[in-house]
Scaffold this motif. Structure first.
Motif, PDB file in Angstrom:
ATOM      1  N   SER A 189       8.038  44.129  24.926  1.00  0.00           N
ATOM      2  CA  SER A 189       7.625  44.624  26.241  1.00  0.00           C
ATOM      3  C   SER A 189       8.770  44.536  27.246  1.00  0.00           C
ATOM      4  O   SER A 189       9.034  45.482  28.000  1.00  0.00           O
ATOM      5  N   ASP A 199       5.185  52.723  30.392  1.00  0.00           N
ATOM      6  CA  ASP A 199       3.826  52.837  29.860  1.00  0.00           C
ATOM      7  C   ASP A 199       3.668  52.023  28.581  1.00  0.00           C
ATOM      8  O   ASP A 199       2.699  51.259  28.423  1.00  0.00           O
ATOM      9  N   GLU A 200       4.613  52.185  27.655  1.00  0.00           N
ATOM     10  CA  GLU A 200       4.523  51.421  26.410  1.00  0.00           C
ATOM     11  C   GLU A 200       4.728  49.933  26.683  1.00  0.00           C
ATOM     12  O   GLU A 200       4.074  49.079  26.066  1.00  0.00           O
ATOM     13  N   ARG A 202       3.805  48.258  29.295  1.00  0.00           N
ATOM     14  CA  ARG A 202       2.540  47.711  29.814  1.00  0.00           C
ATOM     15  C   ARG A 202       1.539  47.502  28.682  1.00  0.00           C
ATOM     16  O   ARG A 202       0.823  46.497  28.646  1.00  0.00           O
ATOM     17  N   SER A 203       1.468  48.460  27.771  1.00  0.00           N
ATOM     18  CA  SER A 203       0.527  48.362  26.661  1.00  0.00           C
ATOM     19  C   SER A 203       0.829  47.153  25.786  1.00  0.00           C
ATOM     20  O   SER A 203      -0.070  46.386  25.420  1.00  0.00           O
ATOM     21  N   GLU A 206       0.112  43.909  27.648  1.00  0.00           N
ATOM     22  CA  GLU A 206      -1.329  43.624  27.733  1.00  0.00           C
ATOM     23  C   GLU A 206      -1.793  42.857  26.495  1.00  0.00           C
ATOM     24  O   GLU A 206      -2.591  41.915  26.589  1.00  0.00           O
ATOM     25  N   ASP A 207      -1.283  43.247  25.328  1.00  0.00           N
ATOM     26  CA  ASP A 207      -1.620  42.548  24.086  1.00  0.00           C
ATOM     27  C   ASP A 207      -1.067  41.124  24.115  1.00  0.00           C
ATOM     28  O   ASP A 207      -1.756  40.165  23.720  1.00  0.00           O
TER      29      ASP A 207
END
Length: 384
Positions: A189, A199-200, A202-203, A206-207
């Motif tokens: 990240s 965007d990636e 953040r994804s 989040e995990d």
């Protein structure tokens, strides 16, 4: 539940002699596995130290190597970078006489400590080994993660991302789902955010954050907040970084606390919050200097320069000039260990101990063992 597991571990450690825990059903391995991603890293270090001492008395070289490599991780997180290198080195020594089970972790932990100390050439040499024979092992995943950390330190974010994607694919294939190492999500990240792939980033963050919340421990949650804060950016990101820093304000996990303070200080500077940034970075600078994390120290110094501040320069003392091996050997000698005892503790030859001590004497400007405690700033050894 993790709280129940920790209670079982504490009871076992309190009630059973360490010699029995070593031999009965891999109890030390199971106990420290539970402690791995918790806030009990000092307890993990203590257990492993007792297990190493007992294994040395029994002449069990495989266990010495196993427990030493396991201890290198909490030592790293607690800011004992020289000890982390020395512990990882025991894994290399064990592999030379046939016990290779912990070699991937030995490679990863030693290189990580050297990256934190800004010893990038040495870390690159360790990571440059042929790891093809190790790729059938689940813990091989640690090697591409640490290679990525090295590429990031060298300014090659694209290669770092490639290594982390390899680690992510491998981790998914073997079912790794843990907030502790091997953990690629935070680093992927952060690298994606630096590459502008918000965007990636953040994804993935989040995990990482969800894993941290599930852990029930402060430092994994702070690590997830670190990733999420950087990926989010702006005022919202700063709040996440503040929360991460507050979680670790009184934590013994000094390396993580320092890393997050440097990140928070930089974010505050970019938002124009100059006073907060200066205070945060000043605290990070002092912590980084205290634990010898030269990479983070230089990061804090660069951010302070960008603020227009003049960060103080720390004089390079004799102690700071010691290599990790010299520092470890000198510390044990100052504590009263003989050369033979030091050689056994570090899984090296007595000749190697003599070599490191001679170099330490020269760098510290002393002539004998009796002067070591004063030169290192440690309590003198006592005799019965």
């Amino acid at each position: 539940p993790r709280a129940d597991l920790l209670e079982v571990v504490r009871r076992a450690l309190a009630e059973a002699p360490i010699e029995e825990l070593i031999t009965e059903g891999q109890a030390v391995e199971l106990a420290t596995g539970v402690l791995f991603a918790t806030d009990e890293l000092p307890l993990m270090t203590d257990v492993l130290t007792r297990a190493i001492d007992a294994s040395q008395r029994a002449g069990n070289f495989a266990k010495i190597g196993l427990y030493s490599v396991a201890r290198s991780f909490p030592n790293l997180m607690l800011g004992r970078l020289g000890d982390a290198v020395a512990d990882a080195e025991s894994g290399f020594r064990a592999s030379e006489i046939g016990w290779e089970a912990f070699l991937p972790q030995a490679i990863a932990h030693r290189a990580l400590a050297q990256i934190e100390r800004a010893e990038l050439e040495a870390a690159g040499a360790i990571l440059g080994v042929d790891d093809e024979p190790l790729r059938q092992r689940a813990d091989w995943i640690a090697i591409p993660i640490v290679r990525a950390r090295l590429f990031e330190a060298l300014g090659d974010t694209s290669r770092a991302i490639a290594e982390l994607r390899t680690a992510a694919q491998f981790g998914a294939a073997v079912g790794y789902r843990s907030p502790g190492p091997p953990e690629w999500r935070r680093w992927l990240s952060l690298a994606l955010a630096r590459a502008g792939e918000r965007d990636e980033a953040r994804s993935v963050a989040e995990d990482a954050l969800q894993l941290g919340r599930e852990s029930g421990a402060r430092w994994p949650l702070a690590a997830g907040l670190h990733a999420a804060g950087v990926a989010e950016g702006g005022a919202a990101g700063i709040e996440m970084l503040r929360e991460a820093a507050e979680l670790l304000a009184d934590s013994p996990v000094v390396l993580e606390r320092t890393r997050i303070l440097v990140e928070l200080g930089g974010a505050l500077r970019r938002q124009g919050l100059r006073t907060d940034a200066r205070q945060t970075l000043g605290a990070a600078l002092d912590l980084a200097h205290r634990i010898g994390a030269r990479a983070l120290l230089e990061g804090a110094r660069s951010e302070l320069w960008a603020l227009g501040a003049r960060p103080r320069r720390f004089a390079l003392s004799g102690v700071e000039s010691l290599t990790p091996a010299e520092e470890r050997v000198a510390g044990l000698a100052a504590g009263g260990r003989t050369n033979r005892e030091i050689a056994q503790a570090l899984f090296v030859t007595p000749k190697a101990v003599e070599y490191h001590l001679a170099n330490a004497y020269r760098k510290l400007g002393i002539a004998s063992r009796t002067e070591l405690s004063g030169a290192l700033g440690t309590p003198a050894a006592t005799t019965q």
